[in-house]
Enzyme design. Structure first.
Site, PDB file in Angstrom:
ATOM      1  N   HIS A  72     -54.266 -34.054  20.412  1.00 55.16           N
ATOM      2  CA  HIS A  72     -52.829 -34.194  19.974  1.00 55.16           C
ATOM      3  C   HIS A  72     -52.736 -34.014  18.422  1.00 55.16           C
ATOM      4  O   HIS A  72     -52.950 -34.746  17.679  1.00 55.16           O
ATOM      5  CB  HIS A  72     -52.344 -35.341  20.493  1.00 55.16           C
ATOM      6  CG  HIS A  72     -52.226 -35.458  21.975  1.00 55.16           C
ATOM      7  ND1 HIS A  72     -51.540 -36.354  22.767  1.00 55.16           N
ATOM      8  CD2 HIS A  72     -52.887 -34.707  22.925  1.00 55.16           C
ATOM      9  CE1 HIS A  72     -51.593 -36.187  24.010  1.00 55.16           C
ATOM     10  NE2 HIS A  72     -52.432 -35.186  24.271  1.00 55.16           N
ATOM     11  N   TYR A 201     -42.999 -41.927  23.074  1.00 60.03           N
ATOM     12  CA  TYR A 201     -42.371 -43.128  22.561  1.00 60.03           C
ATOM     13  C   TYR A 201     -40.774 -43.123  22.591  1.00 60.03           C
ATOM     14  O   TYR A 201     -40.033 -42.362  21.894  1.00 60.03           O
ATOM     15  CB  TYR A 201     -42.642 -43.672  21.141  1.00 60.03           C
ATOM     16  CG  TYR A 201     -44.299 -43.701  20.950  1.00 60.03           C
ATOM     17  CD1 TYR A 201     -44.602 -45.192  21.317  1.00 60.03           C
ATOM     18  CD2 TYR A 201     -45.171 -42.940  20.890  1.00 60.03           C
ATOM     19  CE1 TYR A 201     -45.928 -45.545  20.781  1.00 60.03           C
ATOM     20  CE2 TYR A 201     -46.419 -43.241  20.785  1.00 60.03           C
ATOM     21  CZ  TYR A 201     -47.049 -44.692  20.715  1.00 60.03           C
ATOM     22  OH  TYR A 201     -48.184 -44.909  20.643  1.00 60.03           O
ATOM     23  N   PRO A 293     -49.919 -53.257  21.820  1.00 62.85           N
ATOM     24  CA  PRO A 293     -50.356 -51.968  21.796  1.00 62.85           C
ATOM     25  C   PRO A 293     -49.584 -50.690  21.469  1.00 62.85           C
ATOM     26  O   PRO A 293     -50.044 -49.498  21.576  1.00 62.85           O
ATOM     27  CB  PRO A 293     -50.662 -51.818  23.417  1.00 62.85           C
ATOM     28  CG  PRO A 293     -49.485 -52.781  23.928  1.00 62.85           C
ATOM     29  CD  PRO A 293     -49.621 -53.969  22.904  1.00 62.85           C
ATOM     30  N   LYS A 297     -53.722 -49.101  18.542  1.00 65.27           N
ATOM     31  CA  LYS A 297     -54.740 -49.452  17.429  1.00 65.27           C
ATOM     32  C   LYS A 297     -56.006 -50.496  17.754  1.00 65.27           C
ATOM     33  O   LYS A 297     -56.913 -50.549  17.078  1.00 65.27           O
ATOM     34  CB  LYS A 297     -54.250 -50.527  16.100  1.00 65.27           C
ATOM     35  CG  LYS A 297     -53.177 -49.402  15.530  1.00 65.27           C
ATOM     36  CD  LYS A 297     -53.782 -48.036  15.002  1.00 65.27           C
ATOM     37  CE  LYS A 297     -52.991 -46.897  14.244  1.00 65.27           C
ATOM     38  NZ  LYS A 297     -53.702 -45.772  14.044  1.00 65.27           N
ATOM     39  N   TYR A 385     -50.721 -43.753  12.094  1.00 61.87           N
ATOM     40  CA  TYR A 385     -50.929 -43.389  13.501  1.00 61.87           C
ATOM     41  C   TYR A 385     -52.226 -42.620  13.499  1.00 61.87           C
ATOM     42  O   TYR A 385     -53.146 -42.955  14.436  1.00 61.87           O
ATOM     43  CB  TYR A 385     -49.630 -42.664  14.188  1.00 61.87           C
ATOM     44  CG  TYR A 385     -49.731 -42.578  15.712  1.00 61.87           C
ATOM     45  CD1 TYR A 385     -49.305 -43.613  16.143  1.00 61.87           C
ATOM     46  CD2 TYR A 385     -50.639 -41.652  16.383  1.00 61.87           C
ATOM     47  CE1 TYR A 385     -49.081 -43.796  17.581  1.00 61.87           C
ATOM     48  CE2 TYR A 385     -50.644 -41.814  17.654  1.00 61.87           C
ATOM     49  CZ  TYR A 385     -50.053 -42.886  18.419  1.00 61.87           C
ATOM     50  OH  TYR A 385     -49.910 -43.122  19.743  1.00 61.87           O
TER      51      TYR A 385
END
Length: 391
Positions: A72, A201, A293, A297, A385
């Protein structure tokens, strides 16, 4: 029994450490309380940072991951009926994430270690680290009704938050930092095609929601719930209705639905134990720290730990001294706290807190808008990220 490094735990941290040590010519034995089928079937999040992917590939363990993993280059934020894509690849200098199930990675790691003829002892009981502050620590355990002692030069505690290694450190030798969040995640695994090619998200007035995928036919979705939520109170119709509401955007497509094959509630906490070393016992992964979560990570932080530990052990056994081992905890904790900050920030940004007031809600909306409108703000999210560098 005798080895150089005794590793407690056959999760990703322990297994990757074992492979890195083998490449450095260091012997190890892995002890695991559960059976092999149990370990290989534990479903966990599978978002791999660029550095994690690179490490696995460089170790010669990534052939199936590179065939089947989903790369991604971005993630999508949804809020206020809007969608906004964060260009991870463009904002982080060409890095990305890979979605590959943690249990699939564990299968690959176990198969590779056993193919090399290196030992993993599954189904061990009553593991007890002993003499950890001496030059000859040992692991005592039972298996098949017999008592065993594994003598080693060092012990690596990769046995998770509920494992035995952290508890073997004397009271008062550790400082514990902990925060519990007033919500949890209700997660489902569904036989449904992905609604998006990238993770979504969503921050919504009713609470957070997350969409991710496991394969072209399998989706993983989460929604914010109470910490004491009973999954059985949620019918399939209720789950799909709530997920559709929280993930909705103006002019968006309907959320694909299908049979739910797994359902459960995950609590949310931040936890750090420091230092991550006592004598010749070294903690790594969830044994030393837990992150919420939201930032994906946990696994990646464990891999960063064992990469630092493997390098330090290679230096010791290679004759360059103890500097790496002496600096292990400080090196890891610098990254741990940066990752804790990012995971806390993403959690606070996207979840609805039960005691928040209108002022807090407006601040959160303003910060989300800044991520959408200000490339510099989006770049901070993207670089964290895809993964911070490993010292």
């Amino acid at each position: 029994m005798r080895t150089q490094v005794g590793i407690v735990g056959a999760g990703p941290a322990g297994l990757i450490l074992a492979h890195l040590l083998r490449r450095a010519g260091i012997d190890s034995v892995v002890l695991e309380a559960r059976s092999r089928p149990h370990v290989e079937s534990r479903i966990r999040a599978g978002v791999l940072e660029q550095g994690t992917v690179d490490l696995i590939a460089a170790a010669g363990l990534g052939a199936r991951m590179q065939r089947e993993g989903l790369v991604h280059h971005g993630i999508e934020l949804r809020f206020a009926g809007r969608r906004h894509r964060i260009d991870l690849h463009g904002l982080s200098g060409g890095r990305a994430i890979t979605v590959y199930g943690q249990h699939e990675l564990v299968k690959d790691l176990i198969a590779a270690r056993l193919a090399d003829g290196d030992p993993i002892r599954f189904g061990v009981e009553d593991v007890r680290p002993e003499a950890i502050d001496s030059a000859r620590p040992r692991l005592r355990f039972r298996q098949d009704g017999a008592e065993h002692v594994l003598e080693c030069d060092f012990i690596a505690g990769c046995d998770g938050f509920h494992g035995v290694c952290r508890g073997a450190i004397p009271a008062g030798a550790l400082t514990i930092h902990e925060r519990h969040y007033p919500f949890a995640w209700l997660g489902i695994l569904a036989e449904a095609p992905p609604v998006s090619e990238e993770l979504i998200y969503a921050g919504h007035a009713r609470g957070f929601a997350l969409f991710s995928m496991r394969s072209p036919t399998l989706s993983r979705l989460y929604l914010q719930c109470a910490p004491d939520e009973d999954p059985d109170d949620w019918s399939e119709d209720r789950l799909w209705s709530e997920l559709s509401t929280r993930l909705a955007v103006d002019g968006g497509v309907a959320l694909p639905q299908g049979p739910i094959v797994q359902k459960g509630v995950t609590g949310m906490r931040s936890f750090v134990a420091e230092p991550m070393r006592f004598g010749r016992l070294f903690l790594a992964g969830d044994a030393a720290h837990i992150v919420p979560p939201t930032g994906a990570k946990g696994l990646n932080l464990a891999v960063a730990d064992v990469q630092v530990l493997a390098r330090a052990l290679a230096g010791f056994f290679g004759g360059t001294g103890t500097a790496g081992l002496d600096g292990y905890s400080a090196t890891c904790l610098d990254r741990v706290w940066r990752v804790q900050r990012f995971s806390w920030w993403m959690t606070a940004l996207l979840h609805r807190f039960p005691d928040e007031d209108p002022f807090d809600r407006r601040l959160r909306a303003a910060e989300l808008a800044q991520l959408a409108d200000l490339p510099a703000a989006a770049a901070v999210l993207a670089c964290n990220y895809v993964g911070l560098p490993i010292a």
